[in-house]
Design an enzyme around this catalytic site. Structure first.
Site, mmCIF file in Angstrom:
data_model
loop_
_atom_site.group_PDB
_atom_site.id
_atom_site.type_symbol
_atom_site.label_atom_id
_atom_site.label_comp_id
_atom_site.label_asym_id
_atom_site.label_seq_id
_atom_site.Cartn_x
_atom_site.Cartn_y
_atom_site.Cartn_z
ATOM 1 N N HIS A 97 42.527 41.324 42.180
ATOM 2 C CA HIS A 97 43.334 41.081 43.385
ATOM 3 C C HIS A 97 42.606 41.519 44.643
ATOM 4 O O HIS A 97 41.814 42.452 44.640
ATOM 5 C CB HIS A 97 44.738 41.695 43.283
ATOM 6 C CG HIS A 97 44.828 43.184 43.400
ATOM 7 N ND1 HIS A 97 44.835 43.838 44.613
ATOM 8 C CD2 HIS A 97 44.969 44.151 42.459
ATOM 9 C CE1 HIS A 97 44.977 45.138 44.414
ATOM 10 N NE2 HIS A 97 45.051 45.363 43.113
ATOM 11 N N ASP A 147 40.334 49.656 44.917
ATOM 12 C CA ASP A 147 41.540 49.056 44.321
ATOM 13 C C ASP A 147 41.999 47.921 45.224
ATOM 14 O O ASP A 147 42.677 48.167 46.218
ATOM 15 C CB ASP A 147 42.620 50.126 44.169
ATOM 16 C CG ASP A 147 43.948 49.570 43.681
ATOM 17 O OD1 ASP A 147 43.994 48.411 43.243
ATOM 18 O OD2 ASP A 147 44.939 50.312 43.748
ATOM 19 N N GLU A 175 49.014 41.658 45.393
ATOM 20 C CA GLU A 175 49.325 42.406 44.171
ATOM 21 C C GLU A 175 50.081 43.686 44.501
ATOM 22 O O GLU A 175 50.969 44.102 43.761
ATOM 23 C CB GLU A 175 48.023 42.731 43.413
ATOM 24 C CG GLU A 175 48.237 43.377 42.041
ATOM 25 C CD GLU A 175 48.343 44.895 42.065
ATOM 26 O OE1 GLU A 175 48.704 45.481 41.030
ATOM 27 O OE2 GLU A 175 48.072 45.514 43.124
ATOM 28 N N GLU A 176 49.697 44.320 45.614
ATOM 29 C CA GLU A 176 50.228 45.649 45.927
ATOM 30 C C GLU A 176 51.721 45.650 46.273
ATOM 31 O O GLU A 176 52.331 46.704 46.387
ATOM 32 C CB GLU A 176 49.425 46.285 47.077
ATOM 33 C CG GLU A 176 47.957 46.536 46.767
ATOM 34 C CD GLU A 176 47.728 47.670 45.773
ATOM 35 O OE1 GLU A 176 48.702 48.310 45.338
ATOM 36 O OE2 GLU A 176 46.556 47.916 45.431
ATOM 37 N N ASP A 179 41.554 45.301 36.865
ATOM 38 C CA ASP A 179 42.098 46.126 37.948
ATOM 39 C C ASP A 179 41.574 47.535 37.715
ATOM 40 O O ASP A 179 40.704 47.742 36.865
ATOM 41 C CB ASP A 179 43.634 46.063 37.947
ATOM 42 C CG ASP A 179 44.255 46.344 39.329
ATOM 43 O OD1 ASP A 179 43.668 47.153 40.094
ATOM 44 O OD2 ASP A 179 45.312 45.782 39.637
ATOM 45 N N HIS A 181 44.521 54.937 45.880
ATOM 46 C CA HIS A 181 45.320 54.803 47.110
ATOM 47 C C HIS A 181 45.011 55.896 48.138
ATOM 48 O O HIS A 181 45.836 56.228 48.970
ATOM 49 C CB HIS A 181 46.825 54.741 46.789
ATOM 50 C CG HIS A 181 47.238 53.424 46.217
ATOM 51 N ND1 HIS A 181 48.513 52.937 46.299
ATOM 52 C CD2 HIS A 181 46.518 52.478 45.552
ATOM 53 C CE1 HIS A 181 48.572 51.739 45.695
ATOM 54 N NE2 HIS A 181 47.358 51.466 45.236
#
Length: 362
Positions: free
Chosen positions: A71, A183, A217-218, A240, A327
């Site tokens: 993603h 990510d 995606e998030e 991922d 994150h």
């Protein structure tokens, strides 16, 4: 295939520019253009959709379709409220971590370009040390150096502007890649490298390969949910990130044990088709690619779920890249893991047979 030869100078230049570029959820198109430009020599055609998912296709006329997917989006913030004295309060766009915000520099994306700001925070001298407040959405704020709301607006900043961190790519101790948005732009990078290697090694696939870089995606796997209806694949291999659970303050009894440098992580979960996963494990063992195992309760929390449960069921599996500090702006992965994920996806693609159903009832 020798893993030492996987990442070349051109790969690394692409990785750096791709990671450094901001692609917040809902605003991925600039990153997608960088990705497509790199992928162009290695695919026959592209598919794009209304919300910005990009797909490089090899053998577009083949009836049997295999997806490899990552993603494209990164977590960010939205401007939510501008005070009379020119301070900005925010809401999340994806799973942004309020605890890391204080004292971070930010880029606010406007029609006039980027406006610089900082997440302010009271000095340690001025805080009530008997009852210190932790950072939370209601008390973190951005300071642009403006004194009034009008000054903020004059810069082109308004409610709904998206906010990212400027932190850029670096390499620690020769083999640890550090950046925000690993990510999962690293996933987009790794599937692009698979396409490059297939091209360079002159591999003729018997099926259509759809190298898919999905948006959003998030915020709930939304890009994958959309594009899987367009592609209608037979098989999907998703990549991922997952957590390195060996750093402090993480409970292995809850998170399992996976570590950077120990190889790709293969997931066990209801959405993961067992025969496809077994093919991946057999491939790793045959090609002597190190790997780790992880169990996910109910859902994987990745685009695997969106592909698996689409179109009446698509044989899907997840190959994850172990990552530290998810994150945050200092997400960290091991170069060897990146190379081994690329190698594992590549070798698995080469082993998939045309029209393979992966049925449990053969």
């Amino acid at each position: 295939m020798n893993t030492k030869s996987i990442l070349n100078n051109e790969s690394m230049a692409f990785l750096e520019s791709y990671l450094n570029n901001a692609s917040p959820t809902g605003y991925e198109s600039s990153g997608q253009k960088i990705w497509m430009e790199y992928l162009k020599p290695y695919v026959d055609t592209f598919i794009t959709d209304t919300y910005g998912t990009a797909v490089g296709v090899i053998n577009p006329d083949a009836p049997f379709k295999v997806v490899i997917e990552g993603h494209a989006d990164e977590i960010s913030w939205y401007v939510n409220y501008i005070t009379d004295d020119g301070l900005i309060y925010v809401i999340r766009n994806g799973g942004s971590d309020h605890q890391i915000a204080p004292s971070k520099r930010v880029n606010i994306h406007t029609k006039n370009g980027i406006v610089k700001g900082v997440f302010g925070w009271p000095a340690i001298h001025t805080r009530n040390r008997d009852k210190e407040e932790n950072p939370k959405i209601s008390n973190i704020f951005i300071d642009l150096g403006c004194e009034t709301k009008e000054q903020v607006e004059k810069l082109g900043v308004h409610v709904g502007c998206v906010i990212t961190y400027p932190d850029e790519f670096e390499i620690l101790n020769e083999n640890k890649f550090v950046c925000r948005a690993i990510d999962n732009r690293m996933g987009g990078f790794m599937i692009a490298e698979v396409a490059r290697l297939l091209h360079e090694n002159k591999i003729e696939l018997p099926f259509g390969l759809y190298i898919t870089n999905a948006v959003q995606e998030e915020v709930g796997l939304r890009g994958a949910e959309m594009i899987t209806q367009t592609i209608k694949p037979n098989v999907a291999i998703i990549t991922d990130v997952c957590h390195d659970s060996t750093t402090p303050m993480i409970d292995k009894k809850i998170e399992g044990e996976t570590k950077i440098g120990k190889g790709p992580v293969i997931t066990y979960a209801p959405a993961v088709q067992n025969n496809l996963r077994d093919l991946i494990i057999d491939t790793a063992e045959e090609k002597e690619i190190p790997f780790q195992r992880l169990a996910s309760s109910r859902v994987t929390g990745t685009d695997t779920d969106a592909f698996a449960y689409s179109n009446g069921g698509v044989a899907s599996a997840l190959i994850s890249l172990p990552l530290r500090y998810m994150h945050t702006t200092v997400e960290m992965v091991h170069k060897e893991d990146v190379e081994n994920v690329i190698k594992l996806i590549y070798e698995t693609i080469v082993k998939i047979e045309n029209n393979e159903t992966f049925s449990y009832f053969k």
